[in-house]
Design an enzyme around this catalytic site. Structure first.
Site, short mmCIF file in Angstrom:
data_model
loop_
_atom_site.label_atom_id
_atom_site.label_comp_id
_atom_site.label_asym_id
_atom_site.label_seq_id
_atom_site.Cartn_x
_atom_site.Cartn_y
_atom_site.Cartn_z
N ARG A 1 -18.92 -8.39 8.33
CA ARG A 1 -17.53 -8.26 8.77
C ARG A 1 -17.33 -7.07 9.69
O ARG A 1 -16.41 -7.07 10.52
CB ARG A 1 -16.61 -8.13 7.55
N GLU B 1 -6.09 -12.26 8.19
CA GLU B 1 -5.69 -12.35 6.79
C GLU B 1 -4.50 -13.29 6.59
O GLU B 1 -3.55 -12.98 5.89
CB GLU B 1 -5.35 -10.94 6.25
N HIS C 1 -16.04 0.18 0.34
CA HIS C 1 -15.38 -1.03 -0.17
C HIS C 1 -15.92 -1.43 -1.53
O HIS C 1 -16.25 -2.60 -1.77
CB HIS C 1 -15.56 -2.18 0.83
N ARG D 1 0.84 -1.21 0.00
CA ARG D 1 0.00 0.00 0.00
C ARG D 1 0.87 1.26 0.00
O ARG D 1 0.50 2.28 0.58
CB ARG D 1 -0.98 0.02 1.17
N GLU E 1 -4.54 4.16 0.46
CA GLU E 1 -4.92 2.91 -0.19
C GLU E 1 -6.28 2.99 -0.87
O GLU E 1 -6.45 2.48 -1.98
CB GLU E 1 -4.91 1.79 0.86
N LYS F 1 0.23 -8.27 14.05
CA LYS F 1 -1.00 -8.64 13.34
C LYS F 1 -1.09 -10.15 13.44
O LYS F 1 -0.26 -10.86 12.86
CB LYS F 1 -0.90 -8.19 11.89
N ASP G 1 -12.19 -0.88 6.89
CA ASP G 1 -10.77 -0.83 6.49
C ASP G 1 -10.44 0.48 5.79
O ASP G 1 -10.25 0.49 4.57
CB ASP G 1 -10.46 -2.02 5.57
N ASN H 1 2.33 -7.40 8.07
CA ASN H 1 2.44 -8.74 7.47
C ASN H 1 3.93 -9.07 7.50
O ASN H 1 4.66 -8.86 6.54
CB ASN H 1 1.89 -8.76 6.05
#
Lengths: 728, 728
Positions: free
Chosen positions: B362, B317, B547, B194, B419, B313, B391, B236
């Site tokens: 969600r 995901e 989204h 991102r 993003e 995290k 998000d 991540n």
């Protein structure tokens, strides 16, 4: 920058202090010497020559009707403003006693009388001449075409930057090679394969709408050394580069580059008719495929009228190609050549291929594949051949195809990015490597059949000629990832223009322009640069060793690399070391790769007594105890050279240390840090190599040699999963 | 920069021309306004205020015994040199009538008397005060600790940069939030997830040996807005970041950052004990795992004594986490917290999780997962919660966890990188978005229970507090990918220091420092910035849509996105549009997400008549023909807003066009080009969205609205495989 010399005269000393104050005031916004300006820094010249230069360049007469004319005029103004402290006054015609005149016979009445003379210099040539006209002393920068004038301007500025005398100046230049081309191995996602200078310079996402000013400076830098073409995308090509969307982006770059004589080329994926066109085949003999490429060429030229052509990597390392359809490389190249021919485009077809099956000697593959195709290519095809038969090693013999395909123009492919030469942090000036290859004598038509004469077309009478350099340019502020790596870009350009130039002279120009024209700087830095390539050979691949780098990313030593998908991607395949000896037997009793060279060359390479020692282990498998010319046994000589490499990096460090204060602090600091990295990595290379080969031969180290500080397993266990530039 | 104002007095007009000449002479090397200097340009102030400022700052008394003291002194000298044209004279003690004094009670006898007062301002607070001492007028920049002095210096310089009067200056500042932290989503290979500003700023390959000067300027920029922490690597995470080799690299960065009060944190991969430690499990209750993390923490603190802690995290995901072993998030967080506690490190545990199975809504997941864990975390754990429940959309309601976990410090996570907001090319100032969230009233403890008061700890009495911003910083020359995106970095820092500041005031400061303090520049640019976020909402996600971006890279519209691995990664899951209506029913009769808010808030959201219209379709499924407050049916209002978004980008273009000549050409050009891109992409968003929703409802366009120029299939077919920043 804060120690100023007054513009001229004595009377003005008074405001000197004030100027310093003001400059201090601007310091918050001042430019660090960060390498962005490359060799085009245009800082004030030494007082000793300033007066002389200023006297000549008070007036400028320059046309500005075309974009290239404006580029030339702007460059000379920018250069003189920086070098002399003030810009010349623009005039429609000379008024004072002296003037600088730019132009072509068409653009300038003062140049028009030279029409015949300029014609002889060709489309890109130029003339610099100081001459008397009607009681005036004129400095002419004259050419047949505008682009020659721009090249001439850069030449003239170089003379000033290096402090040359301009008295009775007379320079005539034209390039020996027609296509002087950078190859960018840049992917569309911004990743640069084998790139060590950050990401791609091309911001594909914001193109064509946003044209980064860097694109202009890139074009200026290329024009300043005569580079006239750039392949924007990786030879491991994505078909999408040929889509209309990406062609519009490439066209925007071409528009920026055009005034600087820099033409855009693209790498073409051979299977693009399938991927983009939705065809079922990419067979070069299929009429639908032929039509697709013709249409694509038409589409490209509608967007980019001066498009240069395609670079193609086919049937090599997994890339698609004509052999997928049982066709030859010539049939593949000719397919594209026919599509480009109506537009005067060319195909640069790479000879870097090797069989899908592991060959008995990979060094022989390209020759075997191509030599029989001599004469089978269209007139607008260049065969692009790497300098050596393997892959850009620190030292290779020249590629045996040079001289072996007289009916085919062979384009040289050098690597500027240092995939196998320490990435961006090792100071390795590649000029001597290029020079060594270009001056190598193929003997194809007797003595003097140098590689340079193959490449410049003079040996076999080719007008279509070319030299390619795999670019080391990215979005790093230094452009090339380090301050010294820009010297390799520079040297490539200068040698592409004139392959017989001396790499030492080129280095001297580059140092004077990039750091300082003071002899106390130029001399030691040039010496250091000239020795640097041999130093890298010493600590990496002495005596003809090759391809012993770590797997994949090639970062650091990996002489133990074995296994994996194919033997000819391993180190043990290439060094063949065992308990008794080391080296690849390519003699007549071995793989017989020597026979690919002209007989007289082959005999020299074949004979262990006569082979040049730097290529010993390239051509011969040699016992560890064989005495070399130094009198040392091979093993001792090998260790000696590894160690010498480390010592010579330390000598570079010492040289650089002595230049503290003579080179601006920001650049001095970075170079010093990179030299520390190089020193440590040279030691790593030496230690890992010694530990490995010693594990095979069990021999003691020569007296005085330090044992590696770690066991072999330590070096073998080192992992660098994120080393930059790895193919992916 | 070439139109100069003399330093002072009239007598010196004479040398003005000469100075211009010399500066012209330096032009070859001059700095373009390329954005690198950010808001710290320090260009000459307006003549109107210069005299007043100069009178105050002729002398500087500043300690230089510590690195932070030197950083403060260097910054004030750099700033004043630039702003006033000359640096103050350094003195060990004041000599003239006026002086600038930097220091703490320990470092300066002139500050020592303020000890008690400064103590009250805390560890990072500072005081700016003009005061009379012994017949002298002293400007004090005083703090309990050195870092406060540095923060005070930046505050003082800001006052000069924005042209404020310093008469009787009295400023007391201390941060409302303790941990003000950037989150870099940077991978070890240099790719930024991102990221729209080039590659990672961290050159891991050359660290620790080479410390790029950019690292210092990065630290300066952060210190200038009070950011005191930075997480170097992506949430991540790769386990390798915690290896000794990479810790040494991180330690080199920490050494560079330390003088600027900027602490290093790392994202920790929960399974690192397996990947790095060779353990069979990463179960938080396993003693071997606990020992591994304790040893790792000890190793880290030996290298980085002021290491901030871990960001994690987990079980989100695809990332590993405690739930892989049947343990709770609290058990996972506490494992790391116990390892860090002896060193005063903290864990920032992210609440951005959602179930492996696609949930019915969600938006409810994080709340459901965490609310029951309130009180179960160690004292050195912060739960890091995104501003909204999905998000980082252009608009979301505040996250329902705010106010719902009184026994747990909740750290705000804003996204600075855009993003979902047009990447770097759309001008979207995020200050109003941050402000809207921070001022939202959770009503958790009655009216005034704002999100800001949750985050700053005042609502529930937490001393450990934090705000995180997902950085928009890369190696692009502008740092953030565009000139305007640095405003978002800036605003994040200012709001982390004081969450109740006005985003308009922050914008005004930023514009004055970044472009010009002239009101003719500040006023229109601030207006443009303040409207920009609502404009983006209009052309992307009006009326509470969310989204609906293209899949994966989120570049451009994708309201038709359906299918794929999970429904809650699609657009149709979120907008639920059909022939009759549009919107996600989160009312009590729908998913009942409203019930996660305090009752009074929930009632407002639940009621279609009372829900704020900007959140209408977030909480309600609404018939196309329902009349909205404008009197228009929903469909007409939706189209109206899309179109209004495009028109408002055109208005930004017009505003910017009028500033030509008032903003330097290089930056004006880039902003203008980016606005063109934004205009075209806003139109694309509008057209694609209208075409898609019209294909569902079959309604006519409102009168005067242009139909999309292409059929829906055209928009659906657009592919951008190399859009930047995509996760990979």
């Amino acid at each position: 920058m804060l120690t100023l010399t007054p513009v001229s005269g004595d009377r003005r000393r008074g405001w000197r202090f004030a100027v310093v104050l003001v400059l201090l005031g601007l310091a918050g916004n001042a430019c660090a010497e960060d390498g962005y300006a490359l060799w085009m820094r245009y800082v004030l010249v030494d007082q000793g020559v300033a007066h002389d230069y200023r006297a000549r360049f008070g007036e400028l007469v320059a046309p500005d009707a075309t974009a290239t004319q404006r580029a030339a005029r702007d460059e000379v103004e920018r250069g003189l403003s920086g070098l002399l402290g003030n810009a010349p006054v623009r005039r429609p015609a000379p008024e004072g006693k002296r003037a600088l005149i730019l132009g072509t016979p068409r653009s300038s009445p003062l140049i028009a009388p030279l029409r015949g003379e300029l014609e002889a210099l060709g489309q890109e040539g130029y003339l610099l001449r100081e001459t008397q006209v009607g009681g005036r002393t004129l400095m002419l920068v004259a050419a047949r075409e505008d682009i020659g004038v721009l090249y001439g301007v850069f030449h003239l500025l170089r003379l000033l930057q290096t402090g040359m005398s301009l008295d009775a100046l007379e320079v005539r230049e034209s390039p020996a090679v027609a296509r002087r081309v950078l190859n960018h191995w840049d992917n569309l996602d911004g990743y640069v394969e084998r790139g060590y200078a950050g990401g791609s310079l091309w911001d594909w996402h914001t193109l064509p709408d946003w044209q980064d000013p860097r694109y202009v400076d890139y074009a200026r830098a290329n024009a300043s050394v005569g580079i006239n073409g750039t392949v924007l995308n990786n030879v491991n090509a994505q078909a999408l580069s040929l889509s209309r969307e990406y062609l519009r982006k490439a066209a925007a770059l071409a528009d920026v580059f055009r005034p600087y004589g820099l033409r855009v080329y693209l790498s073409a994926r051979f299977s693009a008719p399938i991927e983009l066109g939705g065809l079922a085949t990419a067979d070069p003999l299929d009429p639908g495929v032929q039509r697709w490429w013709r249409d694509k060429a038409d589409e490209i030229y509608a967007l980019i009228p001066d498009f240069g052509g395609f670079l193609v990597k086919a049937n090599s390392e997994g890339q698609p190609g004509p052999q997928d359809y049982g066709r030859s490389h010539a049939e593949g190249a000719n397919l594209l050549a026919d599509a480009l021919a109506p537009h005067d485009g060319v195909v640069m077809w790479r000879a870097f291929v090797y069989a899908h099956d592991v060959p008995e000697d990979r060094a022989k593959q390209a020759y075997n594949e191509f030599v029989g195709l001599d004469g089978a290519f269209r007139r607008n095809v260049l065969l692009q051949v790497k300098n050596g038969p393997i892959d850009f090693q620190p030292r290779e013999p020249f590629h045996p195809l040079f001289g072996a395909m007289p009916r085919t123009p062979l384009m040289m492919e050098f690597q500027i990015t240092k995939e196998y030469l320490g990435f961006a942090t090792h100071l390795v000036y590649l000029g001597p490597l290029y020079e060594e290859v270009l001056r190598a004598d193929t003997r194809a038509r007797g003595p003097g059949s140098t590689v340079a004469r193959v490449v410049d077309g003079s040996l076999d009478g080719h007008a279509l000629t070319g030299m390619a350099g795999v670019a080391n340019i990215g979005d790093d502020r230094t452009w090339s990832g380090s301050h010294f790596d820009s010297a390799n870009w520079y040297a490539f350009g200068r040698l592409a223009w004139n392959p017989m130039q001396s790499s030492r002279d080129i280095a001297a120009d580059w140092v004077a322009m990039t750091f300082s024209p003071a002899q106390e700087v130029v001399r030691p830095v040039v010496d250091m640069m000239m020795a640097s390539r041999e130093t890298a050979v010493d600590y990496m691949t002495p005596l003809g060793l090759h391809h012993v780098m770590a797997r994949g990313h090639h970062y650091g030593p990996g002489p133990w690399v074995d296994g994996g998908p194919r033997a000819d991607w391993t180190s043990v395949y290439y060094h063949r070391a065992d308990r008794n000896g080391i080296g690849f037997d390519r003699t007549a009793s071995g793989s017989d790769a020597v026979s690919q060279y002209a007989a007289v060359v082959a005999r020299g390479f074949n004979d262990v007594e006569r082979v040049p020692e730097p290529l010993l282990l390239w051509f011969h498998h040699v016992r560890w105890d064989r005495r070399l010319r130094s009198g040392r046994p091979l093993w001792d000589e090998l260790v000696h050279r590894y160690t010498r490499g480390v010592r010579n990096v330390e000598a570079m460090q010492a040289t650089w240390q002595r230049l503290e204060g003579r080179v601006d602090a920001p650049r001095h600091r970075q170079v010093a840090a990179f030299l520390r990295i190089q020193r440590n990595e040279a030691q790593w290379w030496r230690d890992a190599s010694v530990a490995y080969f010693q594990s095979l031969n069990g021999l003691a180290l020569p007296a005085g040699e330090q044992p590696p500080p770690h066991p072999l397993a330590y070096y073998q266990a080192l992992q660098f999963p994120f080393a930059p530039g790895d193919g992916r």
